[in-house]
Scaffold this motif. Structure first.
Motif, PDB file in Angstrom:
ATOM      1  N   PHE A   1       1.922  22.706  -3.197  1.00 24.59           N
ATOM      2  CA  PHE A   1       2.591  23.752  -4.311  1.00 24.59           C
ATOM      3  C   PHE A   1       1.675  24.485  -5.111  1.00 24.59           C
ATOM      4  O   PHE A   1       0.462  23.986  -5.377  1.00 24.59           O
ATOM      5  CB  PHE A   1       3.508  22.852  -5.387  1.00 24.59           C
ATOM      6  CG  PHE A   1       4.550  22.228  -4.674  1.00 24.59           C
ATOM      7  CD1 PHE A   1       5.813  22.482  -4.211  1.00 24.59           C
ATOM      8  CD2 PHE A   1       4.410  20.778  -4.336  1.00 24.59           C
ATOM      9  CE1 PHE A   1       6.743  21.929  -3.722  1.00 24.59           C
ATOM     10  CE2 PHE A   1       5.286  20.101  -3.796  1.00 24.59           C
ATOM     11  CZ  PHE A   1       6.682  20.577  -3.390  1.00 24.59           C
ATOM     12  N   PRO A   2       1.818  25.792  -5.612  1.00 29.38           N
ATOM     13  CA  PRO A   2       1.168  26.540  -6.382  1.00 29.38           C
ATOM     14  C   PRO A   2       0.759  25.715  -7.833  1.00 29.38           C
ATOM     15  O   PRO A   2       1.907  25.220  -8.246  1.00 29.38           O
ATOM     16  CB  PRO A   2       1.804  27.769  -6.503  1.00 29.38           C
ATOM     17  CG  PRO A   2       2.720  28.002  -5.426  1.00 29.38           C
ATOM     18  CD  PRO A   2       3.142  26.615  -5.165  1.00 29.38           C
ATOM     19  N   LEU A   3      -0.110  25.796  -8.626  1.00 30.67           N
ATOM     20  CA  LEU A   3      -0.480  24.968  -9.691  1.00 30.67           C
ATOM     21  C   LEU A   3       0.001  26.108 -10.673  1.00 30.67           C
ATOM     22  O   LEU A   3      -0.445  27.292 -10.707  1.00 30.67           O
ATOM     23  CB  LEU A   3      -2.036  25.090  -9.964  1.00 30.67           C
ATOM     24  CG  LEU A   3      -2.293  24.130 -11.115  1.00 30.67           C
ATOM     25  CD1 LEU A   3      -1.633  22.680 -11.378  1.00 30.67           C
ATOM     26  CD2 LEU A   3      -3.658  24.331 -11.323  1.00 30.67           C
ATOM     27  N   ASN A   4       0.933  25.392 -11.415  1.00 26.17           N
ATOM     28  CA  ASN A   4       1.765  26.115 -12.664  1.00 26.17           C
ATOM     29  C   ASN A   4       1.909  25.480 -13.941  1.00 26.17           C
ATOM     30  O   ASN A   4       2.762  24.749 -14.002  1.00 26.17           O
ATOM     31  CB  ASN A   4       3.199  26.832 -12.108  1.00 26.17           C
ATOM     32  CG  ASN A   4       3.610  27.574 -13.491  1.00 26.17           C
ATOM     33  OD1 ASN A   4       3.066  27.997 -14.168  1.00 26.17           O
ATOM     34  ND2 ASN A   4       4.860  27.944 -13.207  1.00 26.17           N
ATOM     35  N   PRO A   5       0.757  25.349 -14.562  1.00 30.77           N
ATOM     36  CA  PRO A   5       0.790  24.504 -15.998  1.00 30.77           C
ATOM     37  C   PRO A   5       1.727  25.124 -16.975  1.00 30.77           C
ATOM     38  O   PRO A   5       1.759  24.356 -18.210  1.00 30.77           O
ATOM     39  CB  PRO A   5      -0.544  24.505 -16.229  1.00 30.77           C
ATOM     40  CG  PRO A   5      -1.065  25.829 -15.773  1.00 30.77           C
ATOM     41  CD  PRO A   5      -0.459  26.039 -14.686  1.00 30.77           C
ATOM     42  N   ASN A   6       2.358  26.107 -16.816  1.00 27.25           N
ATOM     43  CA  ASN A   6       2.927  26.663 -17.949  1.00 27.25           C
ATOM     44  C   ASN A   6       4.224  25.822 -18.277  1.00 27.25           C
ATOM     45  O   ASN A   6       4.933  25.112 -17.459  1.00 27.25           O
ATOM     46  CB  ASN A   6       3.876  28.137 -17.268  1.00 27.25           C
ATOM     47  CG  ASN A   6       4.123  29.107 -18.181  1.00 27.25           C
ATOM     48  OD1 ASN A   6       3.178  29.422 -19.318  1.00 27.25           O
ATOM     49  ND2 ASN A   6       4.967  29.687 -18.462  1.00 27.25           N
TER      50      ASN A   6
END
Length: 200
Positions: A62-67
């Protein structure tokens, strides 16, 4: 009455036009800002999750999205910022100035003039500090001042659209100002972890 109504319509139209101009220009502006740095970017990172099905392990990318996808918490932080500015301008208005612009208006303007400066210098505002949040750019660092200004102005419209839609817009879409500017609102405690991931 008619002149006042006409002025309000023209002001709204100008504001809407300014928003769309900024929205489409922001893509080019942010790309120029990001090109100043050559390190690894969060938007290019991947995260992996192992899922077990019928006794077998499957690994998915998965794309990393720390938001931080907590709209109401982030909105509350913004309201706290507004409360701080409002209290400050009320105090100044009471103690030093007899006739001055409305403290409500000044506090509102401060949200989109002072907050970008604080986010650029410290990575957080007063409200974000209280809730343990901070803002980072695509490199895990404090965003540039220009990026912060664009993000905050786009955020204003996202809040307005969310309210006008009676909260029917998907909350994920409410963070388009982060997506557009390649910024992330994260828990402050996760910052070191994200930076270490970028250094791998």
């Amino acid at each position: 009455m008619t002149n006042s109504f006409t002025f309000e319509i023209m002001a709204f139209g100008a504001l809407l036009l300014a928003y769309f101009v900024l929205y489409y220009l922001s893509d080019s502006i942010i790309k120029i800002e990001l090109q100043k740095k050559k390190t690894k970017r969060i938007s290019n990172c991947k995260t992996y999750k192992t899922i077990t099905r019928r006794g077998e392990n499957f690994e998915y990318e998965f794309p990393l999205n720390p938001n931080l996808d907590k709209f109401w918490l982030r909105l509350l932080a913004k309201i706290l910022d507004y409360g701080c500015y409002l209290s400050l301008f009320f105090l100044i208005n009471t103690m030093f100035i007899e006739k001055s612009p409305s403290p409500f208006l000044l506090a509102f303007l401060a949200l989109f003039l002072i907050n970008p400066i604080l986010e650029s210098l410290l990575g957080k505002t007063f409200g974000k500090y209280l809730f343990g949040m901070r803002v980072i750019d695509d490199y895990g660092e404090n965003p540039s001042l220009l990026t912060c200004f664009i993000k905050n102005i786009l955020q204003l419209f996202s809040i307005v659209f969310y309210m006008l839609s009676s909260a029917t817009i998907l909350e994920d879409e409410m963070f388009f100002h982060n997506k557009r500017t390649f910024t992330y609102t994260i828990w402050n405690k996760d910052h070191d972890k994200i930076v270490s991931e970028l250094k791998k």
